[in-house]
Design a protein around this motif. Structure first.
Motif, mmCIF file in Angstrom:
data_model
loop_
_atom_site.group_PDB
_atom_site.id
_atom_site.type_symbol
_atom_site.label_atom_id
_atom_site.label_comp_id
_atom_site.label_asym_id
_atom_site.label_seq_id
_atom_site.Cartn_x
_atom_site.Cartn_y
_atom_site.Cartn_z
ATOM 1 N N GLY A 9 11.171 6.180 -9.392
ATOM 2 C CA GLY A 9 11.086 7.506 -8.789
ATOM 3 C C GLY A 9 10.242 7.562 -7.523
ATOM 4 N N LEU A 10 9.546 6.454 -7.230
ATOM 5 C CA LEU A 10 8.686 6.460 -6.035
ATOM 6 C C LEU A 10 9.392 5.903 -4.812
ATOM 7 C CD1 LEU A 10 5.432 5.008 -7.665
ATOM 8 C CD2 LEU A 10 6.039 7.412 -7.347
ATOM 9 N N GLU A 11 10.613 5.388 -5.034
ATOM 10 C CA GLU A 11 11.271 4.662 -3.943
ATOM 11 C C GLU A 11 11.548 5.557 -2.728
ATOM 12 O OE1 GLU A 11 14.535 2.197 -5.051
ATOM 13 O OE2 GLU A 11 14.653 1.300 -3.047
ATOM 14 N N ARG A 12 11.930 6.786 -3.009
ATOM 15 C CA ARG A 12 12.276 7.654 -1.882
ATOM 16 C C ARG A 12 11.053 7.930 -1.007
ATOM 17 N NH1 ARG A 12 15.269 13.291 -2.774
ATOM 18 N NH2 ARG A 12 16.928 11.989 -3.617
ATOM 19 N N GLU A 13 9.959 8.237 -1.665
ATOM 20 C CA GLU A 13 8.731 8.499 -0.903
ATOM 21 C C GLU A 13 8.310 7.262 -0.116
ATOM 22 O OE1 GLU A 13 5.440 10.077 -3.175
ATOM 23 O OE2 GLU A 13 4.035 9.792 -1.505
ATOM 24 N N ARG A 47 10.211 4.866 0.970
ATOM 25 C CA ARG A 47 11.158 4.682 2.057
ATOM 26 C C ARG A 47 10.801 5.593 3.247
ATOM 27 N NH1 ARG A 47 15.300 0.621 2.263
ATOM 28 N NH2 ARG A 47 16.217 1.145 4.267
ATOM 29 N N THR A 48 10.452 6.837 2.935
ATOM 30 C CA THR A 48 10.096 7.788 3.998
ATOM 31 C C THR A 48 8.841 7.324 4.727
ATOM 32 O OG1 THR A 48 10.962 9.538 2.602
ATOM 33 C CG2 THR A 48 9.628 10.224 4.484
ATOM 34 N N THR A 49 7.816 6.944 3.970
ATOM 35 C CA THR A 49 6.585 6.439 4.595
ATOM 36 C C THR A 49 6.896 5.263 5.506
ATOM 37 O OG1 THR A 49 5.400 6.985 2.561
ATOM 38 C CG2 THR A 49 4.267 5.555 4.124
ATOM 39 N N VAL A 50 7.638 4.301 4.950
ATOM 40 C CA VAL A 50 7.926 3.080 5.692
ATOM 41 C C VAL A 50 8.719 3.394 6.957
ATOM 42 C CG1 VAL A 50 9.309 0.953 5.617
ATOM 43 C CG2 VAL A 50 7.732 1.497 3.738
ATOM 44 N N GLU A 51 9.742 4.230 6.819
ATOM 45 C CA GLU A 51 10.593 4.487 7.985
ATOM 46 C C GLU A 51 9.880 5.299 9.054
ATOM 47 O OE1 GLU A 51 14.285 5.659 6.262
ATOM 48 O OE2 GLU A 51 14.919 3.557 6.068
ATOM 49 N N ALA A 93 0.837 -1.214 0.000
ATOM 50 C CA ALA A 93 0.000 0.000 0.000
ATOM 51 C C ALA A 93 0.868 1.259 0.000
ATOM 52 C CB ALA A 93 -0.946 -0.006 1.204
ATOM 53 N N ALA A 94 2.009 1.189 0.716
ATOM 54 C CA ALA A 94 2.909 2.356 0.750
ATOM 55 C C ALA A 94 3.487 2.624 -0.644
ATOM 56 C CB ALA A 94 4.042 2.129 1.753
ATOM 57 N N PHE A 95 3.525 1.599 -1.468
ATOM 58 C CA PHE A 95 3.973 1.766 -2.846
ATOM 59 C C PHE A 95 2.814 2.195 -3.754
ATOM 60 C CE2 PHE A 95 4.315 -0.160 -7.100
ATOM 61 C CZ PHE A 95 5.388 0.577 -7.589
ATOM 62 N N MET A 96 1.679 1.525 -3.619
ATOM 63 C CA MET A 96 0.567 1.772 -4.540
ATOM 64 C C MET A 96 -0.045 3.158 -4.368
ATOM 65 S SD MET A 96 0.468 -0.627 -6.687
ATOM 66 C CE MET A 96 -0.875 0.121 -7.616
ATOM 67 N N LYS A 97 0.066 3.704 -3.159
ATOM 68 C CA LYS A 97 -0.545 5.029 -2.972
ATOM 69 C C LYS A 97 0.136 6.086 -3.854
ATOM 70 C CE LYS A 97 -2.010 8.462 0.313
ATOM 71 N NZ LYS A 97 -1.869 9.009 1.669
ATOM 72 N N PRO A 98 1.467 6.254 -3.770
ATOM 73 C CA PRO A 98 2.089 7.218 -4.696
ATOM 74 C C PRO A 98 2.013 6.769 -6.154
ATOM 75 C CG PRO A 98 3.767 6.090 -3.374
ATOM 76 C CD PRO A 98 2.433 5.720 -2.794
ATOM 77 N N PHE A 99 1.948 5.460 -6.371
ATOM 78 C CA PHE A 99 1.838 4.958 -7.741
ATOM 79 C C PHE A 99 0.535 5.440 -8.382
ATOM 80 C CE2 PHE A 99 0.561 2.019 -11.016
ATOM 81 C CZ PHE A 99 1.741 1.712 -11.693
ATOM 82 N N TRP A 100 -0.576 5.226 -7.695
ATOM 83 C CA TRP A 100 -1.874 5.654 -8.246
ATOM 84 C C TRP A 100 -1.943 7.176 -8.321
ATOM 85 C CZ3 TRP A 100 -4.014 2.317 -11.060
ATOM 86 C CH2 TRP A 100 -4.233 0.972 -10.667
#
Ligand SMILES: [Fe+2]
Ligand SMILES: [Fe+2]
Lengths: 331, 252
Positions: B194-198, B200-204, B105-112
């Motif tokens: 390009g979404l990896e940084r965001e 990572r921040t959400t997850v951390e 979900a932390a990935f799909m949110k910025p993806f969508w």
């Protein structure tokens, strides 16, 4: 299933005559009884028993249908089945809350279910073997549930009656959805029709048993009638169900597995063959095809979830403590 | 529109992600630690299956060969499924399932969110609906990560194990192969890298509130986008496809 909730119900009550008469007067005037109103202990106990058994039935009933979620034949059917089972869980939740208005906690009720002290509807001790069973369960089991629940919408206890009104809407949606599965099967190939007939054969009699045995002149039942917890006899509701369902089976081109089923011009109702009450009592007492499995599953799920519930509780406590500490620091 | 199969292949990847993850979550039905959670997990599974349906339906239109959502969802071979591996991993305990949902979900949110700007109107419309849903999924999973991480000793330990198990499948989410690059160039797809940084921040942020840490990962597992799956996918398909394979060509 919900008439079964009265099996073994003890309406015995110890209030004095004046209290009971005043209460009966309110009931007779069709006034709803609300949680804080005075009520006879027997009335409260009877309701707790019936409502919690109803709730338990919703929860255990998730198992036979849940068995088919991963195997549903199309995406549309998968989504509909998942949504239906979710509804049933919601009914359980709603009914536990309604039971809590009578002063009994969800934990207590859950313990009663897990220990085997409380029962649930006998129907859920039958297995869902094929996809057609998902159709038959919606059509027949939800159909039978509605017959009971429509009557319960006028139950004298306010929170139960209101819960039933909301739940009935969803149950009738489930019934139509189940029937629609049956239609698709009966419009399909020979093997699909066979699946449909086989499911009807297996679920017909257990569905009739959902209404519970004839009451004859049972004291408990007449007390429940007087208190307007119950408005129709088990046999009356069963007949209503049969009268509504037989034409639906005919429309599907399926035959109801009862050689003695006959339309009776005089009573304007179907006469039916003898119900195997020995089977019924065997299943109620724990020896149906799936009783042990259903209970084993429920206990396992409860056990496996314990650490999660403990963690949620521990975290909430930590939060509360931190809030207090920071409040004290601020003062 | 593209003149090759790129768009179809791209949409199928997304559809498979949602179907397979929804199928896994559906396994929780009646098995959750509380009744409320049973309803919540079913809700999320329903969202995922709904998203999968929109995507398969669109893929079928793009393909234009008369296949429908069910033929795409149920009647392909193992190697033709293109979901990321993380979607097919077994549910494990509740900590594992929550961690998997949290990462996805932390990935799909910025993806969508990025997909809202797609030149492809259908994908942008699917994104708009999915974004609302995945925002709830992320909130739900984050709250549980925090509760479990900062709950009891046992729940903390289980979360550490779950992070360890799931983290090695997160790298695949950000991979950009030729197909994804082509889709980005055409203004249709999303630049996942390009979404990896965001992410990572959400997850951390959530993990630190949960008194947890993202583990050291020596090697990220990958292969799903090329149809190289874990051994689990075959078993998922044997259930998923059971009816369609047993009774071919019938209407249900
Ligand atoms: Fe229900
Ligand atoms: Fe229902």
């Amino acid at each position: 299933m919900y008439s079964q909730g009265l099996i073994g119900a003890d309406g015995a009550t110890e209030e004095d005559e004046a209290f009971l008469q005043a209460f009966q007067k309110r009931i007779d005037a069709e006034l709803k009884i609300e949680p804080n109103d005075p009520m006879p202990e027997g009335y409260r106990k009877t309701l707790v028993r019936q409502m919690s058994q109803h709730a338990h039935s919703e929860i255990i009933g998730m198992q036979p249908e849940g068995n088919w979620i991963t195997r549903a034949p199309t995406l549309r059917r998968k989504a509909a089945l998942l949504a239906k089972i979710q509804d049933e869980g919601g009914h359980g939740l709603y009914l536990y809350s309604a039971s809590e208005t009578l002063g009994v906690s969800r934990e207590e009720l859950t313990d009663q279910l897990l220990s085997g002290a409380a029962k649930y509807s006998s129907i859920f001790n039958y297995p869902a073997l094929t996809w057609a069973d998902i159709g038959a369960i919606g059509w027949l089991v939800d159909g039978a549930a509605i017959m009971n629940q429509i009557a319960l919408c006028r139950c004298s206890y306010g929170p139960y009656a209101r819960a039933m009104i909301r739940i009935c809407k969803e149950e009738s949606f489930h019934q139509r959805q189940g029937y629609e599965i049956m239609i698709a099967l009966c419009n399909g190939s020979d093997e699909q029709k066979e699946l449909a007939q086989d499911a009807l054969n297996r679920f017909w009699w257990p569905s009739l048993m959902m209404f519970g045995p004839s009451e004859g002149d049972s004291v408990h039942s007449s007390q429940s009638m007087a208190w307007k917890i119950k408005r129709f006899s088990n046999d009356d509701l069963r007949d209503k169900f049969i009268n509504a369902t037989v034409p639906q089976a005919e429309y599907l081109g399926l035959s109801v597995p009862d050689p003695d089923l006959r339309w009776n011009e005089q009573t304007k109702s179907y006469d039916h063959g003898d119900i195997d009450w020995e089977e019924f009592w065997r299943v109620v007492k724990g020896d149906g095809p799936c009783n042990r499995e259903r209970m084993k599953n429920r206990r396992r799920v409860h056990r496996e979830g314990a650490w999660v519930r403990e963690a949620a509780l521990a975290h909430a406590q930590k939060r509360e403590e931190r809030k207090q500490t920071s409040r004290m620091a601020a003062e | 529109m593209t003149d090759d199969n790129s768009l179809f292949d791209y949409v199928i990847r997304l559809a498979d992600d949602h179907l397979i993850l929804g199928q896994r979550l559906g396994e929780w039905c009646g098995e959750a630690p509380t009744l409320e959670e049973d309803l919540a997990l079913a809700n999320i599974a329903l969202d995922l299956i709904g998203q999968a349906r929109s995507l398969y339906d669109y893929a079928a239109t793009v393909e234009g060969k008369g296949r429908d959502e069910d033929q795409l969802a149920f009647l392909r071979y193992e190697r033709d499924y293109r979901n990321a591996l993380i979607a097919e991993l077994p549910n494990g305990d509740f900590a594992c399932t929550i961690t998997r949902q949290f990462f996805v979900a932390a990935f799909m949110k910025p993806f969508w969110h990025a997909m809202l700007n797609s030149k492809d109107a259908t994908l942008a419309a699917i994104a708009a609906k999915a974004l609302k849903e995945v925002s709830y999924h992320l909130r739900h999973a984050s709250e549980w990560v925090i509760r479990l991480g900062d709950g009891t000793e046992e729940s903390h330990r289980r979360m550490v194990d779950a992070l360890d198990e799931m983290s090695i499948y997160t790298g695949e989410l950000f991979e950009m192969d030729d197909l994804s690059k082509r889709m980005v160039e055409q203004g249709i797809g999303v630049d996942a890298a390009g979404l990896e940084r965001e992410w990572r921040t959400t997850v951390e942020t959530v993990l630190s509130e949960a008194t947890l840490k993202f583990p050291e990962v020596s090697h990220m597992q990958t292969g799903g986008r090329a149809g190289r799956h874990t051994e689990h996918l075959g078993h998922i398909l044997s259930e998923l496809q059971y009816m369609q394979r047993t009774y071919p060509g019938l209407t249900w």
